[in-house]
Design a protein around this motif. Structure first.
Motif, PDB file in Angstrom:
ATOM      1  N   PRO A 180       0.837  -1.199   0.000  1.00 33.25           N
ATOM      2  CA  PRO A 180       0.000   0.000   0.000  1.00 33.25           C
ATOM      3  C   PRO A 180       0.875   1.254   0.000  1.00 33.25           C
ATOM      4  N   ALA A 181       0.413   2.280  -0.676  1.00 33.11           N
ATOM      5  CA  ALA A 181       1.146   3.546  -0.709  1.00 33.11           C
ATOM      6  C   ALA A 181       1.163   4.145   0.688  1.00 33.11           C
ATOM      7  N   LEU A 182       2.259   4.804   1.005  1.00 30.01           N
ATOM      8  CA  LEU A 182       2.348   5.504   2.281  1.00 30.01           C
ATOM      9  C   LEU A 182       1.691   6.868   2.136  1.00 30.01           C
ATOM     10  N   PRO A 183       1.098   7.379   3.215  1.00 29.77           N
ATOM     11  CA  PRO A 183       0.479   8.699   3.127  1.00 29.77           C
ATOM     12  C   PRO A 183       1.534   9.794   3.044  1.00 29.77           C
ATOM     13  N   ASP A 184       1.174  10.877   2.386  1.00 31.91           N
ATOM     14  CA  ASP A 184       2.040  12.048   2.347  1.00 31.91           C
ATOM     15  C   ASP A 184       2.144  12.617   3.757  1.00 31.91           C
ATOM     16  N   PRO A 241      13.934  -4.139   3.426  1.00 33.25           N
ATOM     17  CA  PRO A 241      14.270  -2.822   3.955  1.00 33.25           C
ATOM     18  C   PRO A 241      13.603  -1.709   3.166  1.00 33.25           C
ATOM     19  N   MET A 242      13.034  -0.749   3.891  1.00 26.77           N
ATOM     20  CA  MET A 242      12.430   0.406   3.256  1.00 26.77           C
ATOM     21  C   MET A 242      13.487   1.485   3.068  1.00 26.77           C
ATOM     22  N   ALA A 243      14.428   1.534   3.981  1.00 28.25           N
ATOM     23  CA  ALA A 243      15.502   2.523   3.895  1.00 28.25           C
ATOM     24  C   ALA A 243      16.765   1.898   4.459  1.00 28.25           C
ATOM     25  N   ARG A 244      17.878   2.299   3.964  1.00 27.89           N
ATOM     26  CA  ARG A 244      19.155   1.813   4.466  1.00 27.89           C
ATOM     27  C   ARG A 244      20.052   2.992   4.765  1.00 27.89           C
ATOM     28  N   CYS A 245      20.788   2.867   5.846  1.00 29.03           N
ATOM     29  CA  CYS A 245      21.815   3.855   6.140  1.00 29.03           C
ATOM     30  C   CYS A 245      23.075   3.327   5.481  1.00 29.03           C
ATOM     31  N   THR A 246      23.372   3.799   4.324  1.00 32.55           N
ATOM     32  CA  THR A 246      24.512   3.277   3.585  1.00 32.55           C
ATOM     33  C   THR A 246      25.783   3.993   3.981  1.00 32.55           C
ATOM     34  N   THR A 247      26.859   3.273   3.962  1.00 29.92           N
ATOM     35  CA  THR A 247      28.132   3.906   4.272  1.00 29.92           C
ATOM     36  C   THR A 247      28.716   4.446   2.989  1.00 29.92           C
ATOM     37  N   ALA A 248      28.381   5.679   2.717  1.00 28.07           N
ATOM     38  CA  ALA A 248      29.002   6.381   1.609  1.00 28.07           C
ATOM     39  C   ALA A 248      30.331   6.857   2.150  1.00 28.07           C
ATOM     40  N   ASP A 292       1.964  15.483   4.900  1.00 32.05           N
ATOM     41  CA  ASP A 292       0.954  16.495   5.200  1.00 32.05           C
ATOM     42  C   ASP A 292      -0.415  15.900   5.505  1.00 32.05           C
ATOM     43  N   ASP A 293      -0.603  14.607   5.182  1.00 32.33           N
ATOM     44  CA  ASP A 293      -1.884  13.954   5.407  1.00 32.33           C
ATOM     45  C   ASP A 293      -1.885  13.038   6.629  1.00 32.33           C
ATOM     46  N   VAL A 294      -0.780  12.992   7.343  1.00 26.55           N
ATOM     47  CA  VAL A 294      -0.661  12.113   8.504  1.00 26.55           C
ATOM     48  C   VAL A 294      -1.115  12.860   9.757  1.00 26.55           C
ATOM     49  N   HIS A 326       5.521   7.404   6.352  1.00 20.53           N
ATOM     50  CA  HIS A 326       5.018   8.490   5.515  1.00 20.53           C
ATOM     51  C   HIS A 326       5.973   8.658   4.340  1.00 20.53           C
ATOM     52  N   GLU A 327       5.584   9.505   3.414  1.00 20.82           N
ATOM     53  CA  GLU A 327       6.518   9.847   2.349  1.00 20.82           C
ATOM     54  C   GLU A 327       6.397  11.332   2.021  1.00 20.82           C
ATOM     55  N   HIS A 328       7.487  11.840   1.471  1.00 20.18           N
ATOM     56  CA  HIS A 328       7.532  13.235   1.029  1.00 20.18           C
ATOM     57  C   HIS A 328       7.471  13.297  -0.491  1.00 20.18           C
ATOM     58  N   PHE A 329       7.851  12.180  -1.128  1.00 18.29           N
ATOM     59  CA  PHE A 329       7.861  12.053  -2.578  1.00 18.29           C
ATOM     60  C   PHE A 329       7.855  10.562  -2.883  1.00 18.29           C
TER      61      PHE A 329
END
Length: 127
Positions: free
Chosen positions: A10-14, A102-109, A16-18, A51-54
């Motif tokens: 399911p899409a995450l809410p923006d 994983p939805m997000a990863r803290c990558t070691t750049a 501003d809509d949370v 949530h998401e911003h984009f």
């Protein structure tokens, strides 16, 4: 991104809509705290507002990069295929995904000077 029974997540809410956190959320937080305590994981896991911003494409993942010197953290989408052998630490997961991809990863750049250094406190490579 992962699928549920072959269907897209399911899409995450923006953001501003949370709705903001309220007392009605407390029982859920209390239950989650109790489960984490039972497993001895209170210092390892927490709770994040989904949530998401984009939009993040199916072939992308949010990647966090940090600059310790300027105390700056930046999250940006990157192609999963482009991460390659870059070491990363998974930092957030969607639990509505049965595979807990994983939805997000803290990558070691960044590359540690020695193998004993922290992956997040070394010289960073700007990406």
């Amino acid at each position: 991104m992962s699928r549920i029974g072959g269907l897209p997540l399911p899409a995450l809410p923006d953001i501003d809509d949370v709705p903001p956190l309220t007392e009605a959320d407390r029982p859920c937080f209390d239950d989650l705290r109790a489960v984490l305590a039972e497993h001895g994981m209170l210092g390892r896991f927490g709770i994040a507002l989904l949530h998401e911003h984009f939009e993040v494409a199916d072939d992308e993942i949010l990647v966090e990069t940090i600059d310790v010197a300027t105390r700056t953290l930046v999250s940006r989408p990157e192609k999963i295929a482009d991460l390659g052998a870059c070491a990363s630490v998974e930092t957030s997961w969607r639990l509505d995904d049965p595979d807990t991809a994983p939805m997000a990863r803290c990558t070691t750049a960044c590359r540690p000077a020695t193998f004993t250094e922290s992956r997040h406190k070394s010289v960073h490579v700007n990406r």
